[in-house]
Scaffold this motif. Structure first.
Motif, short mmCIF file in Angstrom:
data_model
loop_
_atom_site.label_atom_id
_atom_site.label_comp_id
_atom_site.label_asym_id
_atom_site.label_seq_id
_atom_site.Cartn_x
_atom_site.Cartn_y
_atom_site.Cartn_z
N GLN A 76 103.73 16.93 -102.10
CA GLN A 76 105.13 16.55 -102.21
C GLN A 76 105.54 16.39 -103.68
OE1 GLN A 76 105.30 13.00 -99.81
NE2 GLN A 76 105.92 14.12 -97.97
N LEU A 77 104.68 15.72 -104.45
CA LEU A 77 104.97 15.55 -105.87
C LEU A 77 104.98 16.88 -106.60
CD1 LEU A 77 105.46 13.59 -108.19
CD2 LEU A 77 102.98 13.35 -108.44
N ARG A 78 104.04 17.76 -106.24
CA ARG A 78 103.96 19.09 -106.85
C ARG A 78 105.22 19.89 -106.54
NH1 ARG A 78 99.68 20.62 -104.37
NH2 ARG A 78 98.27 19.76 -105.95
N ASP A 79 105.66 19.87 -105.29
CA ASP A 79 106.85 20.63 -104.90
C ASP A 79 108.11 20.07 -105.56
OD1 ASP A 79 105.29 22.23 -103.33
OD2 ASP A 79 105.72 21.15 -101.46
N GLN A 110 100.74 13.65 -100.34
CA GLN A 110 101.49 13.05 -101.44
C GLN A 110 101.44 13.95 -102.68
OE1 GLN A 110 99.41 9.26 -101.44
NE2 GLN A 110 101.27 8.22 -100.76
N GLN A 111 100.27 14.49 -102.96
CA GLN A 111 100.14 15.39 -104.11
C GLN A 111 101.00 16.63 -103.93
OE1 GLN A 111 95.93 16.09 -104.41
NE2 GLN A 111 95.58 14.27 -105.65
N MET A 131 96.00 13.81 -110.16
CA MET A 131 97.45 13.57 -110.26
C MET A 131 97.75 12.13 -109.85
SD MET A 131 100.51 15.43 -108.22
CE MET A 131 100.03 17.00 -108.90
N ALA A 132 98.55 11.49 -110.66
CA ALA A 132 98.93 10.11 -110.36
C ALA A 132 99.90 10.08 -109.19
CB ALA A 132 99.56 9.47 -111.58
N LEU A 133 99.63 9.17 -108.26
CA LEU A 133 100.50 9.06 -107.09
C LEU A 133 101.43 7.86 -107.19
CD1 LEU A 133 97.97 9.94 -104.29
CD2 LEU A 133 99.66 11.41 -105.38
N SER A 176 100.14 21.72 -110.30
CA SER A 176 101.09 20.63 -110.08
C SER A 176 102.35 20.79 -110.91
CB SER A 176 100.44 19.28 -110.39
OG SER A 176 100.04 19.24 -111.75
N GLN A 177 102.47 21.89 -111.67
CA GLN A 177 103.61 22.10 -112.57
C GLN A 177 103.73 20.96 -113.57
OE1 GLN A 177 105.52 25.08 -112.19
NE2 GLN A 177 103.82 25.50 -110.84
#
Length: 229
Positions: A170-173, A167-168, A1-3, A86-87
């Motif tokens: 947080q982005l996923r949520d 970070q992953q 996943m890109a951060l 990650s949706q």
């Protein structure tokens, strides 16, 4: 996943947006790095969009935008996005030859609705390497505790991996909440529109029943009046 920060597109109906990238062989491995493509449809219509990858392309095709015949063609919707933790829809693209490639989001099948999409193309060569122990001059090696440095570096790498996981997550949520919110809004709008239509039909039927029953009674009353006369 890109951060890092992804591209954000608002794609109008009957339009296509593309990102162009030059993919060349690495001098170290003599191979072309694979590309990780991530797509998240945030809002618009049924939260669907078409992903296409084209290439290698001539410069004239890039400027004119006349390329079609995709190497990869994937219809992305809510179901495919929710299959990922990650949706986000994720696919791996391995180019066979160097050149200019186009990564496109196609909304030309939509007649009226725009789509808001987060889009990212990440090369496998962009992965961050762990922190390495620097080379220490032999003349000053006696002043450095190598074992303690290695322990510190190990701790730093552990912290770095932990931050990446946070970070992953947080982005996923954030994407999961956005996806569920848009899905709920779409469902609410459909239910609300359906209830309006049902109410209108109910009112029309009720008015018709009142008019018909009243007319029926009036006709019966008139018939009885004539018979008595």
């Amino acid at each position: 996943m890109a951060l890092h920060e992804s591209w954000n597109f608002v794609i109008p109906p009957k339009k296509r947006e593309c990102v162009f990238q030059d993919l060349e062989e690495s001098e170290a491995s003599n191979k072309i790095a694979s590309q990780r493509v991530e797509v998240f449809v945030q809002s618009g219509g049924n939260l669907d969009v078409l992903l296409t990858i084209h290439g290698p392309l001539e410069i004239s095709s890039v400027f004119e935008g006349t390329f079609e015949d995709p190497l990869v063609k994937e219809a992305i919707d809510v179901i495919k996005e929710t299959e990922s933790d990650s949706q986000t829809f994720v696919t791996e693209f391995k180019p066979k030859s160097s050149g200019t490639y186009a990564f496109c989001l196609d909304n030309r099948n939509s007649r009226f609705l725009s789509k808001t999409v987060q889009f990212d193309v990440v090369s496998s060569s962009d992965n961050v390497d762990p922190i390495q122990l620097p080379v220490v001059d032999e003349q000053h090696s006696g002043d450095v505790d190598i074992a303690r440095l290695k322990e510190y570096l190990h701790s730093l790498n552990t912290v770095s991996k932990g931050i990446t996981k946070v970070q992953q997550q947080q982005l996923r949520d954030r994407r999961r909440l956005s996806l569920h919110s848009d899905t709920n809004d779409t469902t609410y709008n459909e239910v609300f529109a359906g209830s309006i239509v049902e109410t209108f039909i109910f009112i029309c039927v009720s008015v018709f029943q009142i008019f018909f029953v009243r007319r029926w009674f009036v006709s019966k009353t008139s018939a009885k009046t004539k018979s008595w006369a």
